[in-house]
Write a protein that holds these residues in place. Structure first.
Motif, PDB file in Angstrom:
ATOM      1  N   TYR A   1       0.835  -1.205   0.000  1.00  0.00           N
ATOM      2  CA  TYR A   1       0.000   0.000   0.000  1.00  0.00           C
ATOM      3  C   TYR A   1       0.871   1.255   0.000  1.00  0.00           C
ATOM      4  O   TYR A   1       0.598   2.228  -0.715  1.00  0.00           O
TER       5      TYR A   1
ATOM      6  N   GLN B   1       2.700   1.686  -3.466  1.00  0.00           N
ATOM      7  CA  GLN B   1       1.731   2.068  -4.498  1.00  0.00           C
ATOM      8  C   GLN B   1       1.261   3.502  -4.291  1.00  0.00           C
ATOM      9  O   GLN B   1       1.090   4.253  -5.255  1.00  0.00           O
ATOM     10  N   GLY B   2       1.071   3.886  -3.045  1.00  0.00           N
ATOM     11  CA  GLY B   2       0.674   5.253  -2.749  1.00  0.00           C
ATOM     12  C   GLY B   2       1.723   6.256  -3.171  1.00  0.00           C
ATOM     13  O   GLY B   2       1.409   7.301  -3.754  1.00  0.00           O
TER      14      GLY B   2
ATOM     15  N   GLN C   1       1.565   6.821  -6.854  1.00  0.00           N
ATOM     16  CA  GLN C   1       0.444   7.647  -7.266  1.00  0.00           C
ATOM     17  C   GLN C   1       0.651   9.108  -6.883  1.00  0.00           C
ATOM     18  O   GLN C   1       0.034  10.002  -7.480  1.00  0.00           O
TER      19      GLN C   1
ATOM     20  N   LYS D   1      -0.448  12.132   3.245  1.00  0.00           N
ATOM     21  CA  LYS D   1      -1.283  11.723   2.121  1.00  0.00           C
ATOM     22  C   LYS D   1      -1.369  10.205   1.985  1.00  0.00           C
ATOM     23  O   LYS D   1      -2.350   9.677   1.444  1.00  0.00           O
ATOM     24  N   LEU D   2      -0.346   9.496   2.462  1.00  0.00           N
ATOM     25  CA  LEU D   2      -0.310   8.046   2.269  1.00  0.00           C
ATOM     26  C   LEU D   2      -1.409   7.321   3.041  1.00  0.00           C
ATOM     27  O   LEU D   2      -1.792   6.203   2.669  1.00  0.00           O
TER      28      LEU D   2
ATOM     29  N   PHE E   1      -4.267   5.668   1.171  1.00  0.00           N
ATOM     30  CA  PHE E   1      -4.056   4.536   0.260  1.00  0.00           C
ATOM     31  C   PHE E   1      -4.177   3.174   0.963  1.00  0.00           C
ATOM     32  O   PHE E   1      -3.982   2.143   0.331  1.00  0.00           O
ATOM     33  N   TYR E   2      -4.479   3.184   2.266  1.00  0.00           N
ATOM     34  CA  TYR E   2      -4.632   1.917   2.986  1.00  0.00           C
ATOM     35  C   TYR E   2      -6.081   1.480   2.912  1.00  0.00           C
ATOM     36  O   TYR E   2      -6.966   2.119   3.480  1.00  0.00           O
TER      37      TYR E   2
END
Length: 333
Positions: free
Chosen positions: A11, A14-15, A18, A67-68, A71-72
């Motif tokens: 996660y 990938q975050g 993005q 911000k991360l 993404f979880y």
């Protein structure tokens, strides 16, 4: 050493992608590739923390950690989410989350602080170097917030924090935190706190189901037992902690405090395992020295500084004692 699902790292990476960051060079240094990570596997906590520390040094956006949290995914928490959602009340769900916190992606420690009108979910962060600390704490706080908000959306509830305390100095981007959390945020604290009204904690959950709750609790207990059955020793935990630092290292008292022990207990338990703090500190320095010599082009003087030596001669002498050769010979080999 203890392990946990690699899904949290997936996660995170990938975050970052993005967000326009490039985590692949850091993964490559650790022998990993995102497209080859198996989400069903587990990763050693020591290795995961080192990757996080390296990623923190590589990211450009100071708000990347904050911000991360977005993404979880809720589904990534597995049976834990269903356990929380089948609790009788918001307070019961909070207590269950604290009890089973080792099934989340945080490295800090969750606890509960009751009050007359407001109570707090408290996150005591793991000590790390300044930049990695903010990156990790921002991610853990925003990730916890995301989990709670996603559950509320699923249940049709709207329980918001009255205010949030952050355990880091006030950054230039402080306004972004209040915009993200939708409430006042203060900085400079030793712990993170989500302050919640007590009447909100007493709200009944529409998905409460005692029978299903018992089933999910048994599943979470099984996962917890599997984690606690790890062969991780106190020496492993000390090495994990020391591996997060460079430039200067914490003393035994500071490490003991971070691990929830007194210095006397730390030294006694290490002795029972056949170790002492001084040797573990040397082992952590040696491991970092090997990594820097293998994977960077830093000079001997720069590496000495990262290991906390005032002079490169002291580092060279220590490395010869550890490896039986000089740093330059080790790098050439």
């Amino acid at each position: 050493m203890s392990t946990r699902s690699i899904l949290g790292l997936i996660y995170l990476v990938q975050g970052l992608q993005q967000l326009g960051e490039d985590p692949q060079p850091v993964l490559a240094r650790h022998g990993l590739s995102l497209d080859r990570l198996d989400p069903t596997t587990r990763i050693d906590r020591t290795r995961e923390l080192r990757i996080y520390a390296d990623l923190a040094e590589a990211v450009r956006d100071p708000l990347a950690g904050l911000k991360l949290g977005g993404f979880y995914g809720l589904a990534g928490y597995g049976p834990l989410v269903m356990l929380l959602m089948t609790c009788g009340s918001a307070y019961d769900a909070l207590q269950a989350g604290i009890r089973y916190q080792r099934l989340t992606y945080i490295f800090g420690t969750l606890s509960f602080e009751p009050g007359e009108q407001l109570s707090a979910l408290v996150l005591t962060p793991m000590a790390m170097e300044a930049r990695a600390f903010r990156f990790r704490v921002d991610g853990e706080v925003s990730g916890t917030y995301k989990l709670v908000r996603d559950m509320q959306v699923s249940l049709g509830l709207d329980i918001r924090a009255e205010r949030i305390d952050m355990p880091c100095p006030r950054p230039p981007e402080a306004a972004a935190y209040e915009q993200y959390f939708g409430c006042p945020v203060s900085f400079g604290h030793t712990q993170a706190r989500f302050w919640i009204r007590n009447e909100h904690l007493r709200l009944r959950l529409p998905s409460a189901d005692p029978n299903a709750h018992g089933m999910y609790r048994a599943m979470c207990d099984q996962q917890l037992v599997a984690q606690q059955a790890s062969t991780e020793t106190l020496a492993d935990r000390v090495l994990t902690h020391l591996g997060l630092f460079s430039g200067s290292y914490p003393n035994a008292e500071a490490v003991a405090q971070s691990l929830g022990l007194s210095e006397r207990t730390l030294r006694r338990q290490l002795s029972d395992e056949g170790h002492n703090f001084r040797d573990l500190l040397a082992q952590a320095r040696y491991a970092k020295a090997q990594h820097l010599l293998k994977h960077t082009t830093l000079s001997t003087e720069a590496i000495a500084q990262q290991l906390g030596y005032a002079e490169s001669a002291a580092f060279i002498h220590a490395f010869q004692r550890w490896a039986g050769m000089t740093p330059s010979a080790f790098r050439a080999r």
